[in-house]
Design an enzyme around this catalytic site. Sequence first.
Site, short mmCIF file in Angstrom:
data_model
loop_
_atom_site.label_atom_id
_atom_site.label_comp_id
_atom_site.label_asym_id
_atom_site.label_seq_id
_atom_site.Cartn_x
_atom_site.Cartn_y
_atom_site.Cartn_z
N HIS A 190 0.64 -1.20 -0.16
CA HIS A 190 0.23 -0.03 0.16
C HIS A 190 0.68 1.41 0.11
O HIS A 190 0.48 2.36 -0.45
CB HIS A 190 -1.07 -0.16 1.15
CG HIS A 190 -2.13 -0.93 0.50
ND1 HIS A 190 -2.24 -2.34 1.11
CD2 HIS A 190 -3.01 -1.05 -0.33
CE1 HIS A 190 -3.17 -3.03 0.10
NE2 HIS A 190 -3.88 -2.12 -0.58
N ARG A 297 -11.01 1.74 -2.62
CA ARG A 297 -10.68 0.77 -1.37
C ARG A 297 -11.27 1.56 -0.32
O ARG A 297 -10.47 2.50 0.21
CB ARG A 297 -9.07 0.81 -1.44
CG ARG A 297 -8.42 -0.04 -2.62
CD ARG A 297 -6.91 -0.12 -2.09
NE ARG A 297 -6.41 -1.02 -3.07
CZ ARG A 297 -5.75 -0.89 -4.12
NH1 ARG A 297 -5.68 0.24 -4.69
NH2 ARG A 297 -5.10 -2.06 -4.92
N ARG A 333 -15.60 -0.70 -3.38
CA ARG A 333 -15.39 -2.13 -2.83
C ARG A 333 -15.75 -1.94 -1.24
O ARG A 333 -15.32 -0.95 -0.79
CB ARG A 333 -14.08 -2.55 -3.00
CG ARG A 333 -13.66 -3.59 -2.61
CD ARG A 333 -12.47 -4.10 -2.64
NE ARG A 333 -11.25 -3.50 -1.81
CZ ARG A 333 -9.94 -3.73 -2.18
NH1 ARG A 333 -9.65 -4.50 -3.14
NH2 ARG A 333 -8.90 -3.31 -1.48
N GLU A 432 -10.09 -12.73 -7.10
CA GLU A 432 -8.73 -12.54 -7.00
C GLU A 432 -8.32 -13.67 -6.03
O GLU A 432 -7.16 -13.94 -5.44
CB GLU A 432 -8.62 -11.29 -5.84
CG GLU A 432 -9.36 -11.21 -4.70
CD GLU A 432 -9.25 -9.75 -3.96
OE1 GLU A 432 -8.24 -9.03 -4.15
OE2 GLU A 432 -10.15 -9.38 -3.38
N ASN A 455 -3.37 -8.27 -8.02
CA ASN A 455 -2.53 -8.21 -6.92
C ASN A 455 -2.58 -9.59 -5.93
O ASN A 455 -1.56 -10.05 -5.56
CB ASN A 455 -2.79 -7.14 -6.05
CG ASN A 455 -2.83 -5.57 -6.92
OD1 ASN A 455 -2.28 -5.89 -7.99
ND2 ASN A 455 -3.10 -4.63 -6.39
N ASP A 456 -3.63 -9.98 -5.59
CA ASP A 456 -4.08 -11.14 -4.75
C ASP A 456 -4.00 -12.40 -5.54
O ASP A 456 -3.44 -13.30 -5.24
CB ASP A 456 -5.33 -10.84 -3.90
CG ASP A 456 -4.92 -9.97 -2.71
OD1 ASP A 456 -4.03 -10.26 -2.04
OD2 ASP A 456 -5.82 -9.33 -2.40
N ARG A 466 2.75 -11.38 -1.54
CA ARG A 466 3.26 -10.00 -2.55
C ARG A 466 3.77 -9.12 -1.67
O ARG A 466 4.34 -8.30 -2.16
CB ARG A 466 1.70 -9.59 -2.76
CG ARG A 466 0.89 -8.96 -1.87
CD ARG A 466 -0.67 -8.66 -1.98
NE ARG A 466 -0.87 -7.26 -2.16
CZ ARG A 466 -2.20 -6.65 -2.39
NH1 ARG A 466 -3.16 -7.48 -2.36
NH2 ARG A 466 -2.30 -5.21 -2.56
N CYS A 503 -8.56 -4.54 -11.74
CA CYS A 503 -8.28 -3.43 -10.90
C CYS A 503 -6.81 -3.58 -10.09
O CYS A 503 -6.47 -2.85 -9.24
CB CYS A 503 -9.32 -3.15 -9.91
SG CYS A 503 -9.80 -4.48 -8.79
C1 PEP Z 1 -6.05 -6.82 -5.84
O1 PEP Z 1 -5.75 -7.64 -5.05
O2 PEP Z 1 -5.55 -6.98 -7.08
C2 PEP Z 1 -6.70 -5.60 -5.43
C3 PEP Z 1 -7.10 -4.60 -6.45
O3 PEP Z 1 -6.90 -5.45 -4.16
P1 PEP Z 1 -5.66 -4.84 -3.13
O4 PEP Z 1 -4.48 -4.52 -3.84
O5 PEP Z 1 -6.48 -3.74 -2.22
O6 PEP Z 1 -5.71 -6.22 -2.09
MG MG Z 2 -6.96 -7.63 -3.12
#
Ligand code: PEP
Ligand code: MG
Length: 573
Positions: A190, A297, A333, A432, A455-456, A466, A503
């Site tokens: 983040h 988010r 979300r 995800e 990302n997940d 990650r 996303c």
């Molecule tokens: C993801 O997991 O790709 C996502 C967009 O959510 P976050 O990065 O908030 O986990």
């Molecule tokens: Mg995520």
Amino acid sequence: MRHSLSGIAASSGVAVAKAFVHEEPDFTIRNKTAEDAEKEGTRLEEALATSRDELSAIKQKALEELGEDKAEIFSAHLLVLSDPELVEAVKGKIKDDRATAEHALNEVADMFISMFENMDNEYMKERAADIRDVSRRVLGHLLGIEVVSLAAITEDTIIIANDLTPSDTAQLNPQVIKGFATNIGGRTSHSAIMSRSLEIPAVVGTKEATTTIKNGMTVIVDGIDGHVIVEPSNEELDQYKQKQADFQKQKEEWAKLVNKRTTTLDGQHVELAANIGTPNDLEGVINNGAEGIGLYRTEFLYMGRSELPSEEEQYQAYKEVVERMEGKPVVIRTLDIGGDKELPYLDLPEELNPFLGFRAIRLCLERQDIFRDQLRALLRASAHGNLKVMFPMIASLEELRQAKHLLDEERDKLESEGMNVSKDMEVGIMVEIPSTAVAAEQFAKEVDFFSIGTNDLIQYTMAADRMNERVSYLYQPYHPAILRLVDMVIKAAHAEGKWVGMCGEMAGDEVAIPLLLGLGLDEFSMSATSILPARSQLSGLSKAELARFAKDALNEDTADAVEQLVVDAYGSK
Ligand code: PEP
Ligand code: MG
């Protein structure tokens, strides 16, 4: 001594400035009661006086170096310090409850912070941030720790830290904070996401920035290629200044596309949307010409405070976003807490594997009090614009059905209370978790849209955390397994006439973009600063041609082979 570190390019651009090594102090209060109230009172007075002297000096410096605007914030801090209501309440606690000065201050400050945060007024909310900052300063003196507020930095600086919390990054003044480098984190941690929304060059995951860089050293942060050069030679400085100038020129070219629709070479429209964390990010989103919000988010509304946000406070925030987007789609979300995003006031037990634990929709389905408040706020805000709701971390159809059921119940309640609610609000899910990607056909029948959270999805598919730079070599967006999952999700949605967005950070990646366009992705949602480069790139790509090309990519055997295929055909990297 001259040396360089390599890390992950988190936010593009190049910066040169002196380093400031930021260490997160430990504010744990171990002694809560004290017998001698008089002595505690004196300790409090002394800590207040020292803080007052410090703040006056910082204010003077800010006035001279940054101008009246920025010095204002320290005038506000000084006011907090001499606010009789606050100071008297702390003294009262020391006397009546036999509290130590630090415990009393902490309790009273928390109470004021949550009171101000819950007010439906931006000015009051800023006061909450002031109280937090000031109380940390005074607490620092009481606990004997030196606290340097990042907001108090007035000279051009590069921040060096192990990691930066969202509240650290929120304090950064982009006018003087030229860049940052951290030890830990990846492109999707983040702090990296925040650096892009602030448009500050950043390199994360350098492993040893804080151990090898000292305060005052000259540092270059190359957020384009992921390098940090410490004590550079004159030749290197010249080289990087040139790189900085070239980047600036490129940005000016992209700026010409702000008000253009995103159209491919063969005339197809794709939607380029932005990811946001708070309504404050909207300015960047609008300046960068986003066609909507693909991911809001909401967890940031719940973070950096001491209690849950009320339904009303949430309603105001969601309403502000949909209204300012003027009818453009806004995907909000629901709470996705857990993993690297914590809410200390929920007092959740520590887990061995937080990314696989009690988080996001799992928590919301159990803590229905929290979830229902958020659903009501979202439903109410849906009457003011084009709001779509999205559930995170859905792993099974039962979870989706239960979440939708709660949403329907709250909708019925609001309607019977005579509240205005949109009749056709779309409901979608994040894809995800691999189980959901594999079973996308079943899910597609029960949602209005999917948004692929790579990302997940990548970390779960590759079993590679990650946040852990040691296994970042396995974090492979172009792995054929990931591309095949993305392909399955898109096909499943289209077969049911539903749309698919992405996303995760992969959506703004220049190597991934041709592949995603070829696989038929409908919406790309990314950091605001990636939108214009992506629009420029997409205008030179043909969707029909890439549909054939993407099929070849799915049949490659490694991520490197896929990347090479794209680079050979479409250049860059
Ligand atoms: C993801 O997991 O790709 C996502 C967009 O959510 P976050 O990065 O908030 O986990
Ligand atoms: Mg995520």
